[in-house]
Scaffold this motif. Structure first.
Motif, PDB file in Angstrom:
ATOM      1  N   LEU A   7      76.868  19.364 -11.626  1.00 13.88           N
ATOM      2  CA  LEU A   7      75.776  18.524 -12.110  1.00 13.88           C
ATOM      3  C   LEU A   7      74.418  19.155 -11.830  1.00 13.88           C
ATOM      4  CD1 LEU A   7      76.798  14.839 -11.318  1.00 13.88           C
ATOM      5  CD2 LEU A   7      75.959  15.710 -13.507  1.00 13.88           C
ATOM      6  N   ALA A  34      77.702  11.773 -19.391  1.00 12.94           N
ATOM      7  CA  ALA A  34      78.868  12.457 -18.830  1.00 12.94           C
ATOM      8  C   ALA A  34      80.116  11.991 -19.558  1.00 12.94           C
ATOM      9  CB  ALA A  34      78.986  12.156 -17.335  1.00 12.94           C
ATOM     10  N   ALA A  47      80.534  11.675  -9.907  1.00 11.62           N
ATOM     11  CA  ALA A  47      79.429  12.007 -10.801  1.00 11.62           C
ATOM     12  C   ALA A  47      78.330  10.958 -10.740  1.00 11.62           C
ATOM     13  CB  ALA A  47      79.947  12.150 -12.234  1.00 11.62           C
ATOM     14  N   VAL A  52      74.533  10.599 -12.249  1.00 10.62           N
ATOM     15  CA  VAL A  52      74.889  10.230 -13.621  1.00 10.62           C
ATOM     16  C   VAL A  52      74.774   8.716 -13.796  1.00 10.62           C
ATOM     17  CG1 VAL A  52      76.866   9.982 -15.193  1.00 10.62           C
ATOM     18  CG2 VAL A  52      76.386  12.193 -14.137  1.00 10.62           C
ATOM     19  N   ILE A 225      80.745  19.347 -16.410  1.00 12.91           N
ATOM     20  CA  ILE A 225      80.611  18.542 -15.187  1.00 12.91           C
ATOM     21  C   ILE A 225      81.933  18.453 -14.440  1.00 12.91           C
ATOM     22  CG2 ILE A 225      80.114  16.230 -14.270  1.00 12.91           C
ATOM     23  CD1 ILE A 225      78.229  15.840 -16.682  1.00 12.91           C
TER      24      ILE A 225
END
Length: 231
Positions: A7, A34, A47, A52, A225
């Motif tokens: 990321l 994502a 994430a 995110v 990612i």
């Protein structure tokens, strides 16, 4: 590398691409979605915990299964082809449906959203490349289709989306992105009522930096990612 490290790299690449933008920018940000197709909620949580806030899914069923157990506040974007019989399942959850590609789908989204007392944000998917394997509206019909969608009271049209061809040489994607950016700016200039044309969704893991340079302000990154998909 870990999801957190990936990321960091993706966000750095986004910022560097913004510095190279070749066209007038739309808004002040590039939103990262994502893409979590075939990745589990543990990866999704990592994430989200690392910044995110928008999740993209290709399949309605994955949205329905994951949103129940994710235990995180996120935006849900449907980015895959939507079948009419799945509309009633996705509209209650989706913050943005990026893949509206027919009048039939638009009408059904509007019908279900009206029942729910919701105004559903959508993007029109455009098949810029003309590939038979891809869904989307022919570019020459987009303005007229946008006007039709604007007459539906429970839909808010927010922009356009496309999927570029998968070229080994990513420079070959530029003409596709340039054409959609041009169409997007034309759509904004028409000032169609009942719309909020703010998002141009172009670019995935392999080509998002090129897409940003050509005007994208919403990119859909999965493999970059999370690594390769888990089947």
């Amino acid at each position: 590398m870990s999801i957190a490290q990936n990321l960091t790299q993706i966000l750095s690449d986004i910022n560097l691409a913004i510095e190279r933008v070749k066209v007038p920018r739309i808004g002040d940000e590039v939103k990262l979605v994502a893409v979590t197709k075939n990745h589990d909620v543990h990866a999704m949580r990592e994430a989200i915990d690392n910044g995110v806030y928008a999740i993209g899914e290709n399949r309605v069923q994955e949205v329905l299964e994951k949103c129940v157990i994710l235990d995180r506040k996120v935006e849900w974007h449907l980015i895959g082809h939507l079948q009419t019989n799945k509309v009633k399942q996705i509209v209650p959850t989706a913050d943005l449906i990026q893949s509206v590609d027919s009048e039939r789908i638009a009408l059904e989204i509007n019908r279900i959203a009206e029942k729910l007392g919701k105004r559903q944000d959508v993007l029109i998917q455009v098949n810029v490349s003309g590939e038979e394997s891809k869904f989307g509206i022919n570019p020459k019909f987009v303005i007229d289709f946008a006007k039709q969608v604007s007459n539906l009271n429970n839909i808010r049209l927010c922009g356009l989306m496309t999927i570029a061809p998968n070229h080994e040489d990513i420079e070959l994607t530029r003409p596709v992105f340039r054409e959609l950016y041009s169409l997007f700016t034309e759509l904004r200039s028409v000032n169609i009522n009942n719309t909020n044309i703010e998002w141009l969704s172009m670019g995935m893991t392999n080509d998002f930096t090129i897409a940003i340079e050509e005007g994208s302000n919403l990119v859909r990154v999965g493999t970059g990612i999370f690594g390769a998909r888990q089947y």
